[in-house]
Design a protein around this motif. Structure first.
Motif, PDB file in Angstrom:
ATOM      1  N   GLU A 222      42.828  11.559  10.926  1.00  0.00           N
ATOM      2  CA  GLU A 222      43.342  10.274  10.842  1.00  0.00           C
ATOM      3  C   GLU A 222      42.605  10.680   9.566  1.00  0.00           C
ATOM      4  OE1 GLU A 222      42.180   5.769  11.491  1.00  0.00           O
ATOM      5  OE2 GLU A 222      41.114   6.589  12.117  1.00  0.00           O
ATOM      6  N   TRP A 223      43.719   9.927   8.100  1.00  0.00           N
ATOM      7  CA  TRP A 223      43.315  10.028   6.748  1.00  0.00           C
ATOM      8  C   TRP A 223      43.091   8.913   6.132  1.00  0.00           C
ATOM      9  CZ3 TRP A 223      42.253  14.075   4.898  1.00  0.00           C
ATOM     10  CH2 TRP A 223      42.549  15.778   5.300  1.00  0.00           C
ATOM     11  N   LEU A 224      42.139   8.794   5.881  1.00  0.00           N
ATOM     12  CA  LEU A 224      41.837   7.616   5.149  1.00  0.00           C
ATOM     13  C   LEU A 224      41.669   7.213   3.763  1.00  0.00           C
ATOM     14  CD1 LEU A 224      38.866   7.050   7.691  1.00  0.00           C
ATOM     15  CD2 LEU A 224      40.955   5.715   7.375  1.00  0.00           C
ATOM     16  N   GLU A 225      41.179   6.411   2.940  1.00  0.00           N
ATOM     17  CA  GLU A 225      41.451   5.921   0.945  1.00  0.00           C
ATOM     18  C   GLU A 225      40.907   6.623   0.181  1.00  0.00           C
ATOM     19  OE1 GLU A 225      39.394   5.001   2.976  1.00  0.00           O
ATOM     20  OE2 GLU A 225      37.285   4.803   2.352  1.00  0.00           O
ATOM     21  N   PRO A 226      41.044   7.510  -0.667  1.00  0.00           N
ATOM     22  CA  PRO A 226      40.457   8.105  -1.633  1.00  0.00           C
ATOM     23  C   PRO A 226      38.815   8.005  -1.958  1.00  0.00           C
ATOM     24  CG  PRO A 226      42.607   7.704  -2.858  1.00  0.00           C
ATOM     25  CD  PRO A 226      42.384   6.589  -1.392  1.00  0.00           C
ATOM     26  N   VAL A 227      38.482   9.404  -2.434  1.00  0.00           N
ATOM     27  CA  VAL A 227      37.327   8.791  -2.890  1.00  0.00           C
ATOM     28  C   VAL A 227      37.576   9.172  -4.459  1.00  0.00           C
ATOM     29  CG1 VAL A 227      35.076  10.713  -3.622  1.00  0.00           C
ATOM     30  CG2 VAL A 227      36.031  10.907  -1.331  1.00  0.00           C
ATOM     31  N   SER A 228      37.218   8.235  -4.928  1.00  0.00           N
ATOM     32  CA  SER A 228      36.928   7.165  -6.112  1.00  0.00           C
ATOM     33  C   SER A 228      36.498   8.901  -7.053  1.00  0.00           C
ATOM     34  CB  SER A 228      36.441   6.197  -6.341  1.00  0.00           C
ATOM     35  OG  SER A 228      34.813   5.897  -6.228  1.00  0.00           O
ATOM     36  N   ASP A 229      36.475   8.036  -8.329  1.00  0.00           N
ATOM     37  CA  ASP A 229      35.887   8.641  -9.542  1.00  0.00           C
ATOM     38  C   ASP A 229      34.051   8.265  -9.771  1.00  0.00           C
ATOM     39  OD1 ASP A 229      38.405  10.267 -10.388  1.00  0.00           O
ATOM     40  OD2 ASP A 229      38.479   8.530 -11.664  1.00  0.00           O
ATOM     41  N   ASP A 230      34.056   7.213  -8.912  1.00  0.00           N
ATOM     42  CA  ASP A 230      32.737   6.902  -8.598  1.00  0.00           C
ATOM     43  C   ASP A 230      31.762   7.210  -7.916  1.00  0.00           C
ATOM     44  OD1 ASP A 230      30.737   4.927 -10.558  1.00  0.00           O
ATOM     45  OD2 ASP A 230      31.036   3.785  -8.873  1.00  0.00           O
ATOM     46  N   GLN A 231      32.986   6.914  -6.685  1.00  0.00           N
ATOM     47  CA  GLN A 231      31.476   8.275  -5.592  1.00  0.00           C
ATOM     48  C   GLN A 231      31.910  10.024  -5.623  1.00  0.00           C
ATOM     49  OE1 GLN A 231      35.035   6.850  -2.815  1.00  0.00           O
ATOM     50  NE2 GLN A 231      33.722   5.613  -1.260  1.00  0.00           N
ATOM     51  N   PHE A 232      32.079  10.027  -6.866  1.00  0.00           N
ATOM     52  CA  PHE A 232      32.119  11.624  -6.136  1.00  0.00           C
ATOM     53  C   PHE A 232      31.770  11.928  -7.536  1.00  0.00           C
ATOM     54  CE2 PHE A 232      34.374  15.278  -8.919  1.00  0.00           C
ATOM     55  CZ  PHE A 232      34.532  16.269  -7.274  1.00  0.00           C
ATOM     56  N   GLN A 233      30.962  11.375  -8.329  1.00  0.00           N
ATOM     57  CA  GLN A 233      30.530  11.391  -9.474  1.00  0.00           C
ATOM     58  C   GLN A 233      28.763  11.412  -8.909  1.00  0.00           C
ATOM     59  OE1 GLN A 233      30.423  12.895 -11.973  1.00  0.00           O
ATOM     60  NE2 GLN A 233      32.984  13.412 -11.863  1.00  0.00           N
ATOM     61  N   LYS A 234      29.076  10.445  -7.674  1.00  0.00           N
ATOM     62  CA  LYS A 234      27.675   9.954  -6.959  1.00  0.00           C
ATOM     63  C   LYS A 234      26.810  11.226  -6.578  1.00  0.00           C
ATOM     64  CE  LYS A 234      26.271   5.846  -7.001  1.00  0.00           C
ATOM     65  NZ  LYS A 234      27.037   4.273  -6.126  1.00  0.00           N
ATOM     66  N   ALA A 235      28.226  11.617  -5.924  1.00  0.00           N
ATOM     67  CA  ALA A 235      27.933  12.547  -4.413  1.00  0.00           C
ATOM     68  C   ALA A 235      27.561  13.645  -5.337  1.00  0.00           C
ATOM     69  CB  ALA A 235      29.577  13.076  -3.424  1.00  0.00           C
ATOM     70  N   PHE A 236      28.178  14.127  -6.734  1.00  0.00           N
ATOM     71  CA  PHE A 236      28.175  15.553  -7.455  1.00  0.00           C
ATOM     72  C   PHE A 236      26.428  15.645  -7.391  1.00  0.00           C
ATOM     73  CE2 PHE A 236      28.230  17.730 -11.608  1.00  0.00           C
ATOM     74  CZ  PHE A 236      28.129  18.942 -10.266  1.00  0.00           C
TER      75      PHE A 236
ATOM     76  N   LYS B 116      26.209   8.601   4.624  1.00  0.00           N
ATOM     77  CA  LYS B 116      24.556   9.754   3.987  1.00  0.00           C
ATOM     78  C   LYS B 116      24.748  10.680   2.762  1.00  0.00           C
ATOM     79  CE  LYS B 116      24.162  11.422   8.621  1.00  0.00           C
ATOM     80  NZ  LYS B 116      24.438  12.406  10.017  1.00  0.00           N
ATOM     81  N   ARG B 117      24.213  11.713   1.961  1.00  0.00           N
ATOM     82  CA  ARG B 117      23.726  11.421   1.015  1.00  0.00           C
ATOM     83  C   ARG B 117      24.650  12.898   1.420  1.00  0.00           C
ATOM     84  NH1 ARG B 117      19.886  10.263  -2.910  1.00  0.00           N
ATOM     85  NH2 ARG B 117      19.822  12.532  -3.787  1.00  0.00           N
ATOM     86  N   ALA B 118      25.388  13.364  -0.161  1.00  0.00           N
ATOM     87  CA  ALA B 118      26.066  13.989  -0.355  1.00  0.00           C
ATOM     88  C   ALA B 118      25.187  15.880  -0.545  1.00  0.00           C
ATOM     89  CB  ALA B 118      27.656  13.733  -1.560  1.00  0.00           C
ATOM     90  N   GLN B 119      26.328  16.559   0.235  1.00  0.00           N
ATOM     91  CA  GLN B 119      25.541  17.847   0.355  1.00  0.00           C
ATOM     92  C   GLN B 119      26.476  18.993  -0.955  1.00  0.00           C
ATOM     93  OE1 GLN B 119      25.221  17.629   4.768  1.00  0.00           O
ATOM     94  NE2 GLN B 119      25.171  19.840   3.915  1.00  0.00           N
ATOM     95  N   LEU B 120      25.559  19.145  -1.327  1.00  0.00           N
ATOM     96  CA  LEU B 120      26.085  20.575  -2.651  1.00  0.00           C
ATOM     97  C   LEU B 120      26.635  22.049  -1.462  1.00  0.00           C
ATOM     98  CD1 LEU B 120      26.917  20.887  -5.284  1.00  0.00           C
ATOM     99  CD2 LEU B 120      24.602  21.836  -5.601  1.00  0.00           C
ATOM    100  N   LEU B 121      27.497  22.410  -1.345  1.00  0.00           N
ATOM    101  CA  LEU B 121      27.857  23.960  -0.982  1.00  0.00           C
ATOM    102  C   LEU B 121      28.371  24.966  -1.801  1.00  0.00           C
ATOM    103  CD1 LEU B 121      30.886  22.375   1.946  1.00  0.00           C
ATOM    104  CD2 LEU B 121      28.096  22.659   2.127  1.00  0.00           C
ATOM    105  N   LYS B 122      27.732  26.175  -0.694  1.00  0.00           N
ATOM    106  CA  LYS B 122      28.106  27.346  -1.709  1.00  0.00           C
ATOM    107  C   LYS B 122      28.471  28.306  -0.565  1.00  0.00           C
ATOM    108  CE  LYS B 122      25.274  26.462  -5.251  1.00  0.00           C
ATOM    109  NZ  LYS B 122      24.438  27.043  -6.460  1.00  0.00           N
ATOM    110  N   PRO B 123      28.764  29.544  -1.067  1.00  0.00           N
ATOM    111  CA  PRO B 123      28.834  30.709   0.108  1.00  0.00           C
ATOM    112  C   PRO B 123      28.761  30.411   0.900  1.00  0.00           C
ATOM    113  CG  PRO B 123      29.964  31.254  -2.305  1.00  0.00           C
ATOM    114  CD  PRO B 123      29.190  29.910  -2.447  1.00  0.00           C
TER     115      PRO B 123
END
Lengths: 144, 144
Positions: free
Chosen positions: A123-137, A83-90
């Motif tokens: 259950e802990w899995l793989e890290p979120v890569s820099d690429d995935q993270f920037q795309k999510a942002f 799914k697409r990432a969501q921006l979260l605010k208070p």
């Protein structure tokens, strides 16, 4: 200068200590203030998690349980697999259902904090890569 | 002028609407902002409750469940049957176990808000009398 520096000092529930116990499942520095420990009659744990800018946890799954996030400060991201990432605010609230692979954390340029109400076994899995993270942002910013 | 008037506008999660559905179980005016509804896979409901000064709920019991209160604003009171009342301030956390008769609310002179995480079925009992309420406030102030 990062955004929402005040979150660093804790929003209502305090920043707590460096989250050393879970550091291996995070990219960047997080802090944990434990509020409630699960016990026989109480099936959830509650804690306030504070993330430095760019910090996020690994992809993970809550088995035989769920997780509720109550956003208390700053700006963050939440993404479920596929799914697409969501921006979260208070004031934002997220419910993650049993078995859903997901991650959450701060945006690259802001401190972030949420209360997490957690049932079941992670259950802990793989890290979120820099690429995935920037795309999510990017996705979070586009959809907001 | 009551203390902590800012709590009236909601701390992080908003004040929500007048809590009409539960009004018969409260003395005074409360407001409810629902955050999470319980469902098949999520055994808790989450809501932000805001109490005007002097407002408190009736004595009640959570059966086959529990309640966690995360205090978000102002000054309040919590009491379990047969115990002294506690004064509550932001950052305080209360866990009420299954079957324990209790009540919570604002102090007489302050607005108050808490997030409530609730599992099980509530049984609503008699109101907290003015006498019980004033005594609880005295106890809370003495012990703090």
């Amino acid at each position: 200068m990062a955004k929402n520096e005040n979150v660093k000092n804790g929003i209502i529930f305090g920043r707590g200590q460096k989250n050393d116990a879970f550091a291996k499942y995070f990219t960047g520095q997080s802090y944990l203030k434990g509020l409630v420990s699960p016990e026989k009659e109480v099936n959830v744990g509650v804690g306030n998690v504070t993330f430095e800018p760019g910090c996020r946890n690994n992809w993970h799954i809550h088995h035989n349980g769920y997780q509720i996030l109550l956003v208390t400060g700053g700006e963050g991201l939440y993404q479920e697999e596929g799914k697409r990432a969501q921006l979260l605010k208070p004031e934002d609230v997220v419910v993650t259902h049993d078995g859903v692979k997901h991650w959450h954390g701060a945006t690259p340029d802001s401190w972030f904090s949420h209360v997490a109400i957690t049932a079941g076994t992670p259950e802990w899995l793989e890290p979120v890569s820099d690429d995935q993270f920037q795309k999510a942002f990017q996705q979070g910013k586009e959809d907001k």
